[in-house]
Design a protein around this motif. Structure first.
Motif, PDB file in Angstrom:
ATOM      1  N   ASP A   1      55.031 -92.074   9.113  1.00 40.85           N
ATOM      2  CA  ASP A   1      54.124 -91.509  10.108  1.00 40.85           C
ATOM      3  C   ASP A   1      54.536 -90.085  10.472  1.00 40.85           C
ATOM      4  O   ASP A   1      55.698 -89.678  10.296  1.00 40.85           O
ATOM      5  N   TYR A   2      53.568 -89.328  10.981  1.00 44.47           N
ATOM      6  CA  TYR A   2      53.837 -88.028  11.590  1.00 44.47           C
ATOM      7  C   TYR A   2      53.568 -88.167  13.084  1.00 44.47           C
ATOM      8  O   TYR A   2      52.409 -88.197  13.502  1.00 44.47           O
ATOM      9  N   PRO A   3      54.629 -88.265  13.901  1.00 45.61           N
ATOM     10  CA  PRO A   3      54.429 -88.459  15.343  1.00 45.61           C
ATOM     11  C   PRO A   3      53.647 -87.317  15.977  1.00 45.61           C
ATOM     12  O   PRO A   3      53.375 -86.291  15.346  1.00 45.61           O
ATOM     13  N   THR A   4      53.310 -87.492  17.244  1.00 46.67           N
ATOM     14  CA  THR A   4      52.448 -86.558  17.972  1.00 46.67           C
ATOM     15  C   THR A   4      52.892 -85.106  17.800  1.00 46.67           C
ATOM     16  O   THR A   4      54.054 -84.771  17.999  1.00 46.67           O
ATOM     17  N   HIS A   5      51.952 -84.262  17.412  1.00 45.65           N
ATOM     18  CA  HIS A   5      52.212 -82.839  17.214  1.00 45.65           C
ATOM     19  C   HIS A   5      50.902 -82.079  17.321  1.00 45.65           C
ATOM     20  O   HIS A   5      49.824 -82.668  17.328  1.00 45.65           O
ATOM     21  N   TRP A   6      51.002 -80.766  17.425  1.00 48.47           N
ATOM     22  CA  TRP A   6      49.813 -79.915  17.423  1.00 48.47           C
ATOM     23  C   TRP A   6      50.181 -78.581  16.778  1.00 48.47           C
ATOM     24  O   TRP A   6      51.354 -78.230  16.666  1.00 48.47           O
ATOM     25  N   HIS A   7      49.175 -77.862  16.342  1.00 46.29           N
ATOM     26  CA  HIS A   7      49.386 -76.549  15.739  1.00 46.29           C
ATOM     27  C   HIS A   7      48.102 -75.743  15.883  1.00 46.29           C
ATOM     28  O   HIS A   7      47.067 -76.269  16.338  1.00 46.29           O
TER      29      HIS A   7
ATOM     30  N   TYR B   1      43.553 -94.029   6.301  1.00 41.59           N
ATOM     31  CA  TYR B   1      44.541 -93.237   7.039  1.00 41.59           C
ATOM     32  C   TYR B   1      44.113 -93.283   8.498  1.00 41.59           C
ATOM     33  O   TYR B   1      42.951 -92.994   8.806  1.00 41.59           O
ATOM     34  N   ASP B   2      45.020 -93.655   9.395  1.00 42.25           N
ATOM     35  CA  ASP B   2      44.702 -93.721  10.819  1.00 42.25           C
ATOM     36  C   ASP B   2      45.225 -92.480  11.525  1.00 42.25           C
ATOM     37  O   ASP B   2      46.388 -92.087  11.334  1.00 42.25           O
ATOM     38  N   VAL B   3      44.366 -91.887  12.354  1.00 39.93           N
ATOM     39  CA  VAL B   3      44.725 -90.662  13.066  1.00 39.93           C
ATOM     40  C   VAL B   3      44.388 -90.835  14.545  1.00 39.93           C
ATOM     41  O   VAL B   3      43.239 -91.108  14.896  1.00 39.93           O
ATOM     42  N   ASP B   4      45.385 -90.681  15.401  1.00 36.06           N
ATOM     43  CA  ASP B   4      45.169 -90.687  16.844  1.00 36.06           C
ATOM     44  C   ASP B   4      45.007 -89.251  17.316  1.00 36.06           C
ATOM     45  O   ASP B   4      45.899 -88.414  17.086  1.00 36.06           O
ATOM     46  N   VAL B   5      43.890 -88.959  17.956  1.00 31.35           N
ATOM     47  CA  VAL B   5      43.650 -87.639  18.539  1.00 31.35           C
ATOM     48  C   VAL B   5      43.354 -87.858  20.014  1.00 31.35           C
ATOM     49  O   VAL B   5      42.376 -88.516  20.359  1.00 31.35           O
ATOM     50  N   ASP B   6      44.224 -87.300  20.876  1.00 30.76           N
ATOM     51  CA  ASP B   6      44.165 -87.610  22.303  1.00 30.76           C
ATOM     52  C   ASP B   6      44.242 -89.135  22.465  1.00 30.76           C
ATOM     53  O   ASP B   6      45.209 -89.738  22.013  1.00 30.76           O
ATOM     54  N   THR B   7      43.238 -89.745  23.037  1.00 29.40           N
ATOM     55  CA  THR B   7      43.293 -91.193  23.261  1.00 29.40           C
ATOM     56  C   THR B   7      42.458 -91.976  22.254  1.00 29.40           C
ATOM     57  O   THR B   7      42.334 -93.197  22.372  1.00 29.40           O
TER      58      THR B   7
ATOM     59  N   PRO C   1      40.392 -80.463  15.455  1.00 32.60           N
ATOM     60  CA  PRO C   1      40.311 -79.082  15.941  1.00 32.60           C
ATOM     61  C   PRO C   1      41.682 -78.441  16.105  1.00 32.60           C
ATOM     62  O   PRO C   1      42.688 -79.140  16.293  1.00 32.60           O
ATOM     63  N   PRO C   2      41.754 -77.117  16.048  1.00 35.70           N
ATOM     64  CA  PRO C   2      43.019 -76.433  16.340  1.00 35.70           C
ATOM     65  C   PRO C   2      43.528 -76.777  17.732  1.00 35.70           C
ATOM     66  O   PRO C   2      42.754 -76.990  18.656  1.00 35.70           O
ATOM     67  N   ARG C   3      44.841 -76.855  17.847  1.00 38.64           N
ATOM     68  CA  ARG C   3      45.524 -77.072  19.119  1.00 38.64           C
ATOM     69  C   ARG C   3      45.209 -78.417  19.760  1.00 38.64           C
ATOM     70  O   ARG C   3      45.302 -78.555  20.975  1.00 38.64           O
ATOM     71  N   LYS C   4      44.858 -79.407  18.963  1.00 38.79           N
ATOM     72  CA  LYS C   4      44.644 -80.773  19.445  1.00 38.79           C
ATOM     73  C   LYS C   4      45.857 -81.621  19.069  1.00 38.79           C
ATOM     74  O   LYS C   4      46.253 -81.672  17.903  1.00 38.79           O
ATOM     75  N   SER C   5      46.455 -82.302  20.041  1.00 35.90           N
ATOM     76  CA  SER C   5      47.573 -83.191  19.740  1.00 35.90           C
ATOM     77  C   SER C   5      47.076 -84.378  18.926  1.00 35.90           C
ATOM     78  O   SER C   5      46.041 -84.971  19.242  1.00 35.90           O
ATOM     79  N   HIS C   6      47.815 -84.727  17.874  1.00 36.54           N
ATOM     80  CA  HIS C   6      47.406 -85.846  17.039  1.00 36.54           C
ATOM     81  C   HIS C   6      48.621 -86.527  16.416  1.00 36.54           C
ATOM     82  O   HIS C   6      49.690 -85.934  16.268  1.00 36.54           O
ATOM     83  N   PHE C   7      48.444 -87.782  16.053  1.00 30.85           N
ATOM     84  CA  PHE C   7      49.485 -88.633  15.483  1.00 30.85           C
ATOM     85  C   PHE C   7      48.909 -89.215  14.198  1.00 30.85           C
ATOM     86  O   PHE C   7      47.834 -89.821  14.209  1.00 30.85           O
ATOM     87  N   LEU C   8      49.619 -89.058  13.080  1.00 30.59           N
ATOM     88  CA  LEU C   8      49.158 -89.541  11.788  1.00 30.59           C
ATOM     89  C   LEU C   8      49.900 -90.826  11.431  1.00 30.59           C
ATOM     90  O   LEU C   8      51.126 -90.845  11.365  1.00 30.59           O
ATOM     91  N   HIS C   9      49.141 -91.902  11.203  1.00 31.49           N
ATOM     92  CA  HIS C   9      49.717 -93.195  10.846  1.00 31.49           C
ATOM     93  C   HIS C   9      49.477 -93.453   9.359  1.00 31.49           C
ATOM     94  O   HIS C   9      48.331 -93.595   8.927  1.00 31.49           O
ATOM     95  N   ALA C  10      50.539 -93.522   8.585  1.00 25.69           N
ATOM     96  CA  ALA C  10      50.397 -93.716   7.141  1.00 25.69           C
ATOM     97  C   ALA C  10      50.449 -95.199   6.781  1.00 25.69           C
ATOM     98  O   ALA C  10      51.266 -95.948   7.326  1.00 25.69           O
TER      99      ALA C  10
END
Length: 321
Positions: free
Chosen positions: A49-55, A68-74, A88-97
Motif C-alpha cells: 500500500d501507499y499510505p495517506t499522502h498528497w502532492h 485497485y482501491d483508492v481512498d480520497v478524503d473519506t 485532483p492535485p493536492r488531495k490526500s489519498h491512500f492507495l490499497h494494492a
C-alpha cells in the motif's frame, strides 16, 4: 485483463531509472517528477500500500489487471480494470494494492494550465475525483481510452518531443471531459447554440474577473454587473455552471492563494491573510479551519517543513488533532 489497443512492446524500466526513493515531508510527497520534467508514469505491479499522502500533481490511476482501491478524503473508490480514476492535485489519498495486479499510475503537473482560458472551470470539475467507467461514460470512453493508450506509448518509448505529444493528448482528454460535463448541465441543454455560447463566454469572463480581483473587496453585485447579468440571474447561472455559489468560489480562491503563501517563511500569517483579500485575522483563521480542517499555523507546520507559528495571527496548537 484489459488488452491495450494497438499495444506495443514497451520498456517500462528505462524511463524511470532516475527514481531512488519516495521523499515525504509529513504527508506531502516531494520530488515526484524526473529532473527537468513534469510527467511521471509508472507501470505499477506493487503489492504494498501507499499510505495517506498528497502532492501537487494530477494523478490518474488505470488498472489493467485486477482492481485497485483508492481512498480520497473519506470516499473509497473501487477501481476495476478499464476504469480510470482522476485524483485532483493536492488531495490526500491512500492507495490499497491487491495481492496481485498491474496498473498505470500517471502524474502530471497541470498548474501551468492556469494561464489557459477556461482553467477555472476545469479545476471546478476536478475539485472531486472523477471515476470513469466504460458504462457511465460510454459516449466518450473509447476516445479517452485511445488517448491514454497513446500517452503510455509515447512515455515508455521516449520518442522525440514525447512530452509535447503527451500534453497534447492530455489537453484533448480534459477537453472531452469538460465538454461532456458541460453538456449534462440543464443550463446548456435548454438554450440555443447562440445563447449557450453567450452564457459560456459571459460566465468565463466573470470567473476571470474573480480570479484577477479576489484580493480586493469584490461583491456579488460587482461581478454580476461586470458579466451583464442581474444579481439573481447570475447567482443561478453561476451555481449551475461551477457547482458552488459565487461566495464559495471567492472564498475558495482566497484559501488556495493562502495555501501557496503559507509555504513561504518570509511572510507572517497576518501578511498572508491581507494579501489574499481577507478583511481580518479572525475571519481568516475561522474560514481556513472550516475549509481545511486545521488552522493556518497548523497547515504551515505540517506542509512546509515545520516552519512553525511565526506570529500572533494564529495562536492555536501547531499539531493536528
Amino acid at each position: 485483463m484489459i488488452k491495450l489497443k494497438d499495444e506495443l512492446k514497451l520498456n517500462y524500466y528505462q524511463q524511470n531509472t532516475d527514481f531512488t526513493e519516495r521523499v515525504l515531508e509529513g504527508d506531502n510527497e516531494k520530488s515526484i517528477f524526473p529532473k527537468d520534467s513534469s510527467i511521471r508514469i509508472w507501470h505499477n505491479i506493487e503489492t504494498t500500500d501507499y499510505p495517506t499522502h498528497w502532492h501537487n500533481a494530477l494523478e490518474i490511476v488505470f488498472p489493467i489487471v485486477n482492481y485497485y482501491d483508492v481512498d480520497v478524503d473519506t470516499d473509497r473508490h473501487h477501481v476495476l480494470p478499464g476504469d480510470i480514476l482522476f485524483i485532483p492535485p493536492r488531495k490526500s489519498h491512500f492507495l490499497h494494492a491487491p495481492r496481485t495486479g498491474e496498473r498505470y499510475i500517471c502524474l502530471f503537473d497541470i498548474d501551468f494550465f492556469s494561464s489557459v482560458r477556461g482553467y477555472s472551470g476545469l479545476i471546478s470539475m476536478l475539485q472531486d475525483c472523477i471515476h470513469i467507467t466504460p458504462d457511465e461514460y460510454a459516449p466518450i470512453y473509447n476516445d479517452i481510452y485511445d488517448l491514454f493508450s497513446q500517452i503510455w506509448n509515447e512515455y515508455f518509448q521516449k520518442s522525440e518531443f514525447y512530452e509535447f505529444s503527451i500534453y497534447s493528448h492530455l489537453f484533448q482528454i480534459l477537453t472531452i471531459l469538460s465538454r461532456y460535463h458541460l453538456n449534462k448541465l440543464q443550463l446548456f441543454n435548454d438554450t440555443s447554440p447562440v445563447k449557450r455560447r453567450e452564457y459560456f463566454d459571459r460566465l468565463n469572463n466573470a470567473i476571470d474577473y474573480i480570479d484577477e480581483n479576489y484580493t480586493n473587496k469584490i461583491t456579488l453585485e460587482d461581478v454580476a454587473s461586470y458579466s451583464g447579468f442581474s444579481k439573481f440571474h447570475f447567482s443561478r447561472l453561476f451555481k449551475e455552471y461551477m457547482n458552488c455559489t459565487f461566495y464559495d468560489y471567492l472564498i475558495n480562491t482566497r484559501i488556495k492563494a493562502t495555501e501557496v503563501l503559507l509555504t513561504r517563511d518570509d511572510l507572517s500569517i497576518t501578511d498572508i491573510a491581507l494579501q489574499a483579500g481577507f478583511s481580518s485575522i479572525p475571519t481568516f483563521n475561522r474560514t481556513f479551519k472550516q475549509k481545511k480542517g486545521c488552522t493556518p499555523g497548523e497547515y504551515r507546520t505540517l506542509f512546509s517543513g515545520g516552519l512553525g507559528n511565526k506570529d500572533m495571527g494564529d495562536v492555536s496548537s501547531p499539531k493536528l488533532p
